[in-house]
Design an enzyme around this catalytic site. Structure first.
Site, PDB file in Angstrom:
ATOM      1  N   SER A 139       0.860  -1.174   0.000  1.00 24.02           N
ATOM      2  CA  SER A 139       0.000   0.000   0.000  1.00 24.02           C
ATOM      3  C   SER A 139       0.903   1.233   0.000  1.00 24.02           C
ATOM      4  O   SER A 139       1.731   1.401   0.890  1.00 24.02           O
ATOM      5  CB  SER A 139      -0.881  -0.023   1.259  1.00 24.02           C
ATOM      6  OG  SER A 139      -1.653   1.147   1.348  1.00 24.02           O
ATOM      7  N   LYS A 165      -0.931  -0.923  -4.515  1.00 21.04           N
ATOM      8  CA  LYS A 165      -2.150  -0.154  -4.211  1.00 21.04           C
ATOM      9  C   LYS A 165      -1.708   1.271  -3.911  1.00 21.04           C
ATOM     10  O   LYS A 165      -0.812   1.488  -3.097  1.00 21.04           O
ATOM     11  CB  LYS A 165      -2.853  -0.787  -3.013  1.00 21.04           C
ATOM     12  CG  LYS A 165      -3.735   0.145  -2.190  1.00 21.04           C
ATOM     13  CD  LYS A 165      -4.569  -0.644  -1.193  1.00 21.04           C
ATOM     14  CE  LYS A 165      -4.798   0.145   0.091  1.00 21.04           C
ATOM     15  NZ  LYS A 165      -5.561  -0.648   1.087  1.00 21.04           N
ATOM     16  N   LEU A 166      -2.342   2.212  -4.608  1.00 19.30           N
ATOM     17  CA  LEU A 166      -1.990   3.616  -4.406  1.00 19.30           C
ATOM     18  C   LEU A 166      -3.143   4.341  -3.713  1.00 19.30           C
ATOM     19  O   LEU A 166      -4.299   4.223  -4.121  1.00 19.30           O
ATOM     20  CB  LEU A 166      -1.696   4.282  -5.756  1.00 19.30           C
ATOM     21  CG  LEU A 166      -1.370   5.791  -5.714  1.00 19.30           C
ATOM     22  CD1 LEU A 166      -0.090   6.060  -4.917  1.00 19.30           C
ATOM     23  CD2 LEU A 166      -1.254   6.361  -7.132  1.00 19.30           C
ATOM     24  N   LYS A 167      -2.803   5.093  -2.683  1.00 18.41           N
ATOM     25  CA  LYS A 167      -3.803   5.920  -2.009  1.00 18.41           C
ATOM     26  C   LYS A 167      -4.111   7.117  -2.903  1.00 18.41           C
ATOM     27  O   LYS A 167      -3.188   7.706  -3.503  1.00 18.41           O
ATOM     28  CB  LYS A 167      -3.248   6.412  -0.669  1.00 18.41           C
ATOM     29  CG  LYS A 167      -2.993   5.294   0.332  1.00 18.41           C
ATOM     30  CD  LYS A 167      -4.291   4.737   0.862  1.00 18.41           C
ATOM     31  CE  LYS A 167      -4.057   3.764   2.000  1.00 18.41           C
ATOM     32  NZ  LYS A 167      -5.321   3.238   2.544  1.00 18.41           N
ATOM     33  N   ASP A 193      -7.017   3.234  -3.527  1.00 25.65           N
ATOM     34  CA  ASP A 193      -7.808   3.285  -2.287  1.00 25.65           C
ATOM     35  C   ASP A 193      -8.055   4.744  -1.919  1.00 25.65           C
ATOM     36  O   ASP A 193      -7.109   5.500  -1.695  1.00 25.65           O
ATOM     37  CB  ASP A 193      -7.040   2.577  -1.157  1.00 25.65           C
ATOM     38  CG  ASP A 193      -7.836   2.487   0.140  1.00 25.65           C
ATOM     39  OD1 ASP A 193      -8.997   2.955   0.174  1.00 25.65           O
ATOM     40  OD2 ASP A 193      -7.283   1.954   1.127  1.00 25.65           O
ATOM     41  N   ASN A 195     -10.133   5.759   0.674  1.00 26.11           N
ATOM     42  CA  ASN A 195     -10.496   5.963   2.083  1.00 26.11           C
ATOM     43  C   ASN A 195     -11.620   6.981   2.249  1.00 26.11           C
ATOM     44  O   ASN A 195     -11.511   7.947   3.014  1.00 26.11           O
ATOM     45  CB  ASN A 195      -9.271   6.362   2.918  1.00 26.11           C
ATOM     46  CG  ASN A 195      -8.339   5.207   3.157  1.00 26.11           C
ATOM     47  OD1 ASN A 195      -7.207   5.187   2.650  1.00 26.11           O
ATOM     48  ND2 ASN A 195      -8.790   4.209   3.893  1.00 26.11           N
ATOM     49  N   GLU A 218     -11.022   0.993  -4.087  1.00 24.83           N
ATOM     50  CA  GLU A 218     -11.390   0.666  -2.713  1.00 24.83           C
ATOM     51  C   GLU A 218     -12.027   1.884  -2.043  1.00 24.83           C
ATOM     52  O   GLU A 218     -11.470   2.980  -2.056  1.00 24.83           O
ATOM     53  CB  GLU A 218     -10.104   0.249  -1.988  1.00 24.83           C
ATOM     54  CG  GLU A 218     -10.277  -0.212  -0.553  1.00 24.83           C
ATOM     55  CD  GLU A 218      -8.930  -0.642   0.069  1.00 24.83           C
ATOM     56  OE1 GLU A 218      -7.944  -0.853  -0.683  1.00 24.83           O
ATOM     57  OE2 GLU A 218      -8.865  -0.735   1.307  1.00 24.83           O
ATOM     58  N   ASP A 243     -13.998  -1.373   2.023  1.00 30.29           N
ATOM     59  CA  ASP A 243     -13.155  -1.565   3.202  1.00 30.29           C
ATOM     60  C   ASP A 243     -13.949  -1.042   4.412  1.00 30.29           C
ATOM     61  O   ASP A 243     -14.661  -1.803   5.076  1.00 30.29           O
ATOM     62  CB  ASP A 243     -11.823  -0.803   2.989  1.00 30.29           C
ATOM     63  CG  ASP A 243     -10.917  -0.759   4.215  1.00 30.29           C
ATOM     64  OD1 ASP A 243     -11.317  -1.236   5.281  1.00 30.29           O
ATOM     65  OD2 ASP A 243      -9.781  -0.216   4.122  1.00 30.29           O
ATOM     66  N   LYS A 267     -10.545  -7.076   6.979  1.00 30.47           N
ATOM     67  CA  LYS A 267      -9.634  -6.705   8.066  1.00 30.47           C
ATOM     68  C   LYS A 267     -10.266  -7.194   9.362  1.00 30.47           C
ATOM     69  O   LYS A 267     -11.325  -6.693   9.749  1.00 30.47           O
ATOM     70  CB  LYS A 267      -9.470  -5.183   8.161  1.00 30.47           C
ATOM     71  CG  LYS A 267      -8.718  -4.541   7.013  1.00 30.47           C
ATOM     72  CD  LYS A 267      -8.642  -3.031   7.211  1.00 30.47           C
ATOM     73  CE  LYS A 267      -7.942  -2.360   6.043  1.00 30.47           C
ATOM     74  NZ  LYS A 267      -8.057  -0.881   6.109  1.00 30.47           N
ATOM     75  N   GLY A 295      -4.733  -4.397   5.403  1.00 29.45           N
ATOM     76  CA  GLY A 295      -3.721  -4.198   6.432  1.00 29.45           C
ATOM     77  C   GLY A 295      -3.981  -2.898   7.156  1.00 29.45           C
ATOM     78  O   GLY A 295      -4.669  -2.007   6.636  1.00 29.45           O
TER      79      GLY A 295
END
Ligand code: OSB
Ligand code: MG
Length: 374
Positions: A139, A165-167, A193, A195, A218, A243, A267, A295
């Site tokens: 990540s 995986k890139l934020k 992702d 968030n 995500e 998530d 998770k 994670g």
């Protein structure tokens, strides 16, 4: 088993590089570990757990101090009153306390580990894991520039990570994604992702991500927005993965039946424990929904336990289970090593790793011992 004492150790471990998400920038891993000692037919046994709650309530409503508080005032006192505590009954005993899945999960972990030690069993065997190693994804945090994003991802690809995986967040999405595809081509697993950084009015913008052949997106929308994710999923080709929204097996069932999740990030901490997490794995498999292991920048303890769960057959996509050295110069347990794009599933008794007392001492910022009252 009967709970005799529980110590909560708060630790702060420096990160190798700051980790930035759409909601915060971290330079240390701050969490608490649960050390629980039980009277058992084989004498005293100690098990360890790790809370994935972050220092601030920005990923979920829980945070480090809330977990310590609810454990001290409510959760531990309930368990001190149980004579025959088992891993399988922890969540049942704690069911009247609303919410606090991360605090409950950390305790359940400690009970699981003690029970595994009592039965001389590895976590992988307890769960029914089917592989000896699991593919290791990484990540990648939000970087200051597009050039830096390309450089950092190039480094992880060079190391051999099985998936990137890139934020992302508004204003830091299309440009870095396009630059990464341009630099490294279409031949590697790439996902993003958010968030929960977008809303449904961003749908036409998010649709532009469909051009980049991403494995999934995500959690673009809020935790409570399962229905809105199902609307967004209809507008995008990129597979929708949840998530934050998947807080229980029931939420997973809702998301699947509403078409809000083509893929689920599992998770254990977010759903109240490993046993609930396994239920989500089973129910997703029954619906043909792919899962992967998320994670929370765990120490080696949580990372080892995660690798065991990820060895179940439904985990068909690489997880956020990187080597310890992705986040830490020094882990608090034996190092978890990524090699050839994978991580070994521990086979030792319990979680197969142990907390190094000297490192615990060094990283610990506070601790509190809880004992039965009266
Ligand atoms: O959304 O998956 C997330 C870390 C902290 C909080 C939320 C998330 C993450 C990660 C890190 O992406 C994944 C890892 O531990 O490798
Ligand atoms: Mg996420």
């Amino acid at each position: 088993m009967k709970l005799k004492s529980m110590t909560l150790h708060q630790v702060s471990i420096p990160l190798v590089t700051p980790f930035e998400t759409s909601f915060m920038r971290e330079t240390e891993k701050d969490c608490y570990l649960v050390e629980a000692t039980f009277d058992t037919p084989k004498g005293e046994i100690t098990g360890w757990g790790e809370s994935v709650a972050m220092i601030s309530p920005l990923y979920s409503s829980e945070y480090v101090a809330s977990g310590i508080d609810v454990t001290k005032r409510w959760l531990a006192p309930i368990l001190f009153g149980i004579d025959d505590l088992t891993a399988e009954t922890v969540s049942w005993h704690l069911r009247h306390v609303i919410g606090h899945p991360m605090a409950k999960s950390a305790i359940e972990m400690a009970v699981i580990e003690a029970q595994l030690k009592l039965n001389d069993q590895s976590f992988k065997d307890y769960l029914g894991g089917v592989v000896d190693s699991v593919p290791s994804g990484v990540s990648v945090g939000i970087q200051d520039s597009v050039e830096e994003t390309v450089r950092v991802i190039g480094g992880y690809l060079e190391e051999g990570y099985a998936r990137i995986k890139l934020k992302i967040k508004p204003g830091k999405d299309i440009a870095p994604i396009a630059a990464v595809r341009k630099a490294f081509g279409d031949d590697f697993g790439f996902q993003v992702d958010a968030n929960a950084a977008y809303t449904l009015v961003d749908a036409s913008h998010l649709r532009r991500l469909d051009e980049y052949g991403l494995l999934l997106i995500e959690q673009p929308l809020g935790e409570a927005d399962i229905r809105q994710h199902s609307e967004l999923a209809k507008l995008m080709e990129t597979p929708m993965c949840l998530d934050e929204s998947i807080v229980s097996a029931e939420a997973a069932a809702d998301a699947i039946s509403m078409g809000a999740a083509a893929v689920i990030n599992i998770k254990p901490g977010r759903v109240g424990g490993f046993i609930e997490a396994k239920k989500i794995h089973d129910l997703s498999a029954a619906h043909g929904v792919a899962v992967w292991h998320g994670g929370m920048v765990e120490t080696g303890l949580g990372r080892a336990a995660n690798a065991a769960l990820a060895s179940l057959p439904g985990f068909t996509l690489p997880g956020d289970i990187s080597g310890s050295n992705r986040f830490f110069h020094e882990d608090i347990t034996e190092e978890i090593v990524m090699y050839d794009g994978k991580v070994d599933v521990p086979t030792g008794v319990g979680f197969g790793v142990s907390i190094d007392p000297a490192k615990l001492e060094r990283f610990r910022t506070d601790s509190v011992e809880l004992l039965p009252q009266g």
